[in-house]
Enzyme design. Structure first.
Site, PDB file in Angstrom:
ATOM      1  N   GLY A  15       0.889  -1.286  -0.506  1.00 24.45           N
ATOM      2  CA  GLY A  15       0.407   0.238  -0.173  1.00 24.45           C
ATOM      3  C   GLY A  15       0.666   1.069  -0.483  1.00 24.45           C
ATOM      4  NE  ARG A  76      -3.011  -6.686  -2.858  1.00 27.44           N
ATOM      5  CZ  ARG A  76      -2.875  -6.277  -1.750  1.00 27.44           C
ATOM      6  NH1 ARG A  76      -1.604  -7.335  -0.884  1.00 27.44           N
ATOM      7  NH2 ARG A  76      -3.360  -5.759  -1.018  1.00 27.44           N
ATOM      8  CG  ASP A 107       2.989  -7.259   6.707  1.00 30.13           C
ATOM      9  OD1 ASP A 107       2.601  -6.704   5.645  1.00 30.13           O
ATOM     10  OD2 ASP A 107       2.641  -7.512   7.960  1.00 30.13           O
ATOM     11  CB  THR A 130       2.988   0.483   6.298  1.00 25.79           C
ATOM     12  OG1 THR A 130       1.357   0.401   6.977  1.00 25.79           O
ATOM     13  CG2 THR A 130       3.781   0.187   7.424  1.00 25.79           C
ATOM     14  CG  ASP A 132      -2.058  -0.311   8.088  1.00 22.24           C
ATOM     15  OD1 ASP A 132      -2.667   0.608   8.270  1.00 22.24           O
ATOM     16  OD2 ASP A 132      -1.480  -0.959   7.387  1.00 22.24           O
ATOM     17  CG  ASP A 134       1.123  -3.031  10.608  1.00 19.74           C
ATOM     18  OD1 ASP A 134       2.408  -2.120  10.132  1.00 19.74           O
ATOM     19  OD2 ASP A 134       0.307  -3.445   9.945  1.00 19.74           O
ATOM     20  NE  ARG A 176      -1.982  -4.857   8.002  1.00 21.06           N
ATOM     21  CZ  ARG A 176      -1.053  -5.460   7.321  1.00 21.06           C
ATOM     22  NH1 ARG A 176      -0.560  -5.909   6.211  1.00 21.06           N
ATOM     23  NH2 ARG A 176       0.273  -5.430   7.797  1.00 21.06           N
ATOM     24  CG  LEU A 255     -10.053  10.622   3.924  1.00 18.63           C
ATOM     25  CD1 LEU A 255      -8.977  11.298   4.410  1.00 18.63           C
ATOM     26  CD2 LEU A 255     -11.668  11.049   3.642  1.00 18.63           C
TER      27      LEU A 255
END
Length: 324
Positions: A15, A76, A107, A130, A132, A134, A176, A255
């Site tokens: 992403g 991808r 990841d 990312t 996230d 995370d 996520r 967004l």
């Protein structure tokens, strides 16, 4: 293969995140500063297999630090998951003399680089890009600060209409399986609750919080990967048990991934891009660049991948105190 790295390729994968372009710029210019040739791989691992690889110079990355997304594109690649696909990617890189890789992503990006290192012994380093936030091993990932600021800006605007109509808004944010965007945007946006994947909140518990607050309008932030369900599902459950509020749902969606990166993400990406090149020169490989307590660090694959990053307990404590 020569132990001295001479040619480095950079790519983005997974992403997109605000600040990726700043990281690309730093990788390219740091490579040139240290007298290394640098190449761009377009469309991530897919472009590596398709031989979509071009040389870059310092001017190639001019005027991109303020741009969101990634100029190198992302895609991808099912083929890269196969040994044959990875061998084709490696052959394409070696045909140009490329002897090291810098990947910018999450990841999945790091997992692909790790596999590449295991099979071909090519030096690889991952830069965490990312929204996230995370990934264990770094206090911040590139894009997280911008995405959270975007969420807070939207929350502030939604609050205006919530107050005007005495409405209860459920606002779903991205992240996520991580609740970092939700918990921090909830604190910054004055939400009564933040429902995150790391902690399950029942409908009865949420209703009890709403009753206790005695507010005629409220905001509840919902992380997209929460165990309690989506914002739409939670709002429906609350409506079935508690009809006092005029309930609305807003899903912020993608967004949060767009827009010009914040100053923090631009500086973080610049530091990480330089650290990636300096790490390769120092002989580091199969690692992810990170920042911990304002210090740049290198994390081995096994210490960062396939592990959940826990929410800081202090954030949970602060959110609980402020929800009254």
């Amino acid at each position: 293969m020569s132990t001295e790295i001479k040619k480095i390729a950079v790519f983005t994968s997974g992403g997109d995140a605000p600040g990726m372009n700043a990281a690309i710029r730093a990788v390219v210019r740091a490579s040139i500063y240290y007298d290394k040739e640098v190449f761009a791989v377009y469309r991530g691992y897919e472009g590596m297999i398709d031989n979509d690889i071009v040389p870059l110079d310092a001017r190639s990355v001019g005027n991109i630090i303020q741009r969101g997304g990634t100029i190198l594109k992302s895609a991808r690649s099912k083929e890269f998951r196969t040994p044959e696909g990875r061998k084709q990617a490696y052959d394409n890189l070696r045909a140009r003399g490329i002897d090291a890789l810098v990947g910018i992503g999450g990841d999945g990006t790091f997992t692909g680089l790790h596999k590449f290192y295991e099979e071909f012994n090519m030096p690889v380093i991952c830069i965490p890009g990312t929204i996230d936030n995370d990934l264990p091993g770094t206090d911040y990932t590139i894009g997280y600060d911008t995405a959270t600021n975007t969420a807070v800006e939207a929350i502030d605007k939604i609050r205006d209409t919530a107050l005007s109509h005495n409405r209860l808004f459920f606002i779903e944010v991205m992240g996520r399986d991580s609740g970092y965007i939700a918990i921090n945007s909830g604190i910054a946006g004055g939400a009564i609750a933040a429902i995150i994947p790391e902690e399950k909140m029942t409908t009865d518990e949420l209703i009890a919080m709403l009753d206790k607050s005695d507010k005629r309008s409220s905001l509840v932030i919902v992380a997209e990967g929460g165990k309690s369900g989506s914002a739409i599902e939670i709002a429906k459950q609350v409506n079935e048990k508690f009809s006092y509020y005029d309930t609305k749902v807003t899903i912020l969606g993608h967004l949060q991934r767009g827009g010009s990166p914040s100053y923090f993400d631009r500086v973080l990406a610049s530091k990480m891009g330089i650290a990636a090149i300096e790490g390769l020169i120092q002989g580091k490989t199969d690692v992810m660049v990170g920042v911990r307590d304002k210090t740049m660090v290198y994390n081995d694959f096994n210490t960062t991948m396939n592990k959940d990053r826990e929410i800081e307990p202090e954030l949970l404590r602060i959110a609980k105190i402020l929800s009254i």
